[in-house]
Scaffold this active site. Structure first.
Site, PDB file in Angstrom:
ATOM      1  N   ARG A   1      27.373  13.224  77.329  1.00 33.88           N
ATOM      2  CA  ARG A   1      26.959  11.890  78.225  1.00 33.88           C
ATOM      3  C   ARG A   1      26.305  10.868  77.187  1.00 33.88           C
ATOM      4  NH1 ARG A   1      27.580  12.838  83.600  1.00 33.88           N
ATOM      5  NH2 ARG A   1      26.485  10.859  84.034  1.00 33.88           N
TER       6      ARG A   1
ATOM      7  N   LYS B   1      23.680   7.177  88.716  1.00 37.34           N
ATOM      8  CA  LYS B   1      24.198   6.091  89.876  1.00 37.34           C
ATOM      9  C   LYS B   1      23.099   6.531  91.181  1.00 37.34           C
ATOM     10  CE  LYS B   1      28.810   6.849  89.676  1.00 37.34           C
ATOM     11  NZ  LYS B   1      30.110   7.227  90.283  1.00 37.34           N
TER      12      LYS B   1
ATOM     13  N   GLU C   1      33.849   8.168  90.890  1.00 38.25           N
ATOM     14  CA  GLU C   1      33.923   7.950  92.043  1.00 38.25           C
ATOM     15  C   GLU C   1      33.311   6.697  92.606  1.00 38.25           C
ATOM     16  OE1 GLU C   1      30.916  11.295  92.935  1.00 38.25           O
ATOM     17  OE2 GLU C   1      30.914  10.794  94.881  1.00 38.25           O
TER      18      GLU C   1
END
Ligand code: ATP
Ligand code: MG
Length: 560
Positions: A259, A269, A34
């Site tokens: 992850r 983020k 993103e």
């Protein structure tokens, strides 16, 4: 291309099995960031996985920007993401955007409505949330759930045409409010957002949700294996439901892996954005940040990051990796190839009284102790030199083999010097040492049988250059900054994570060095020129310290 053995992991095993039974002719993956921030080392894991599979299986990998939320995204971030992936050494087979598919996704939504599989809900977001139920309680049907297909079609079209305000209506899939998986309780597919999009401008005022855009984008691109992190495991049922009920051109399979988490830092983020926006770091590429651009600026190499990910591996087990492993990977990468140089970070002057004042001596030394291909250079010896402040002690503790009253020490690549006198300032700090050298002890010459345990580095005072050196430490002072309360994580920022040393003394040669060269400053660590470095104002970043056995014995004498 390296001749390293190919990685083995459960995802590659699935691919091998799929190929064996002829399920696919070509393996297709994608990396879907993103564009709402810079990439971090966690993304590096997903990049290594997806692009590595493309390279090894001679398949395709799309870089697809997941640009479904125009509020937080920007083209600036997209360009940085491309730069980081290129720097890592990967090439995407094609570049795509979720927004490329907005027309097609709209058609898919209409298809669901036509099949009575989606409806326009006119409740508020809060009402929808309340009716969703919990893990133990089923959800409640929306009062708008039984709208006719015709009414849904015209409302959805009116949504698209901008006839409503943000939040007035949403489009929801009509699945099952009693499903045990909450993601299947009539999830929202489209929402109204009167916001200009960085690519589609004001063409749209309704935007698909991630879950609706993602799997369909995969199917349109012919992705065979859609690899994502474990938080999407519960979304897989919805992913599959949509693929099954839409006339999509292919059937991708979603597979989840854990992850990457690293201690002493944060990786989300949202939190990284906060660190940047509130000025806790100098920017996304601050060398203390776990971002790819921060690590690059600090001096990490693409290979070191890839080796790090390879040694962590791909599994489904959530875990937190030690920062020390990342540091080991960069040391292992640089040790065999980084040219050595001498640099004194906290200088202390030494005058060699019996060395002639006007003399200098050129000493030819190898740039690397084992690797002759890295060449040789000349260093200059003279009467006045600088040594590291920590290489002298008035009152040395046991086991200290450097310079001290009445001690001898060898100067790296040069002579043995013997202490004669120390001059202190008014605070008792040594400011100058006077020594004598033994002309028979030049490096490489036959020794007179004396054993000198300590070897210290040095530079000639009048043949050195000044530089700023930046030493970095961990960004947070605790291993898990989010352990107690996520909102308090800023309290555990390490106030000593950056130390800027001015007027460090470096070998003269370094003023001519290629700014892309990573050096080992002997006994100090690995260093790389900062992006702000200029030939007449050098700035070096410490990439990582050397393993220092002395440091274990005494924190006091370490240079951090
Ligand atoms: P963040 O939570 O840091 O904002 P994200 O998952 O929202 O990360 P995206 O830009 O959506 O960030 O991520 C793109 C891809 O990178 C996704 O496939 C995601 O699963 C993967 N990814 C993100 N963070 C990690 C991580 N820590 N480890 C492995 N893969 C990751
Ligand atoms: Mg995301």
């Amino acid at each position: 291309m390296s001749d390293k053995p190919k990685p083995v992991n459960f995802i590659r095993q699935i691919i091998d099995d799929d190929l064996k039974v002829g399920r696919h002719q070509e393996i297709v993956t994608r990396f879907p960031p993103e564009p709402n921030g810079y990439l971090h080392i966690g993304h590096c894991k997903a990049i290594w996985l997806n692009f590595g599979i493309k390279d090894d299986y001679k398949g395709r990998c799309t870089l697809r920007f997941d640009d479904t939320n125009p509020l937080k995204e920007s083209q600036k971030f997209a360009l940085k993401i491309e730069e980081d992936i290129r720097w890592l050494g990967y090439k995407w087979s094609s570049l795509a955007h979720a927004s490329d598919y907005f027309d097609q996704l709209y058609e898919y939504a209409v298809h669901l409505i036509n099949n009575d599989l989606a409806y326009v809900d006119s409740q508020s977001g809060e009402e929808i949330r309340e009716q969703r139920g919990t893990l133990t309680e089923p959800g409640v049907n929306s009062p708008y759930r039984d709208r006719s297909i015709q009414e849904n079609l015209s409302l959805f079209q009116a949504m698209r045409e901008g006839q409503f305000e943000d939040g007035e209506h949403v489009l929801r899939a009509k699945i099952d409010m009693h499903a045990s998986n909450i993601n299947l309780r009539d999830p929202v597919l489209y929402r109204i957002r009167h916001h200009v999009h960085q690519r589609t401008g004001d063409k749209w005022c309704i935007y698909p949700m991630y879950d609706f855009a993602h799997g369909q984008g995969d199917a349109i691109e012919g992705v065979t294996h859609s690899l994502c992190t474990l938080e999407f495991e519960d979304h897989r049922a919805l992913y599959d439901w949509l693929i099954e009920h839409l006339p999509v051109p292919s059937r991708p399979r979603q597979i989840e892996f854990s992850r990457l988490n690293l201690n002493y830092t944060v990786m989300s983020k949202r939190l990284l954005t906060e660190l940047v926006e509130h000025g806790h770091v100098s920017g996304w590429d601050d060398p203390r940040m776990p971002t790819i651009s921060g690590l690059r600026r600090r001096g990490y190499t693409p290979d070191s990051l890839k080796n790090f990910i390879a040694s962590v591996g791909i599994t489904r087990k959530p875990n937190v990796i030690e920062m020390g492993l990342l540091e080991k990977c960069i040391r292992d990468d640089l040790d065999p190839k980084a040219p050595r140089a001498m640099a004194v970070l906290r200088p202390l002057k030494v005058i060699i009284e019996n060395y002639p004042e006007s003399s200098t001596e050129l000493i030819e030394v190898p740039n690397h102790p084992q690797n002759p291909q890295i060449g040789r250079r000349q260093i200059i010896f003279s009467r006045e030199i600088f040594i590291e402040r920590s290489d002298y002690e008035d009152d040395p503790p046991k086991g200290y083999f450097r310079l001290a009253p009445d001690r001898e020490v060898r100067l790296r690549h040069a002579y043995v010097i013997r202490f004669k006198e120390v001059i202190h300032d008014e605070h008792g700090e040594p400011v100058e040492i006077r020594c004598e050298y033994d002309p028979d002890t030049a490096a490489g010459k036959t020794q007179d049988g004396r054993k000198v345990k300590g070897i210290i580095h040095w530079v000639s005072a009048s043949h050195s250059i000044n530089a700023e050196v930046r030493l970095y430490d961990r960004l947070f002072s605790v291993a898990d900054p989010l352990a107690d309360n996520k909102r308090d994580y800023l309290h555990s920022l390490n106030s000593e994570s950056l130390e800027c040393l001015q007027d460090c003394k470096l070998e003269m040669e370094l003023s001519q060095a290629d700014p892309k060269t990573r050096f080992q400053f002997e006994r100090v660590g690995y260093f790389f020129q900062d992006t702000s470095s200029q030939p007449d104002a050098l700035v070096f970043n410490r990439i990582v310290s050397l393993r220092d056995t002395w440091m274990k014995k005494s924190q006091h004498y370490s240079s951090r």
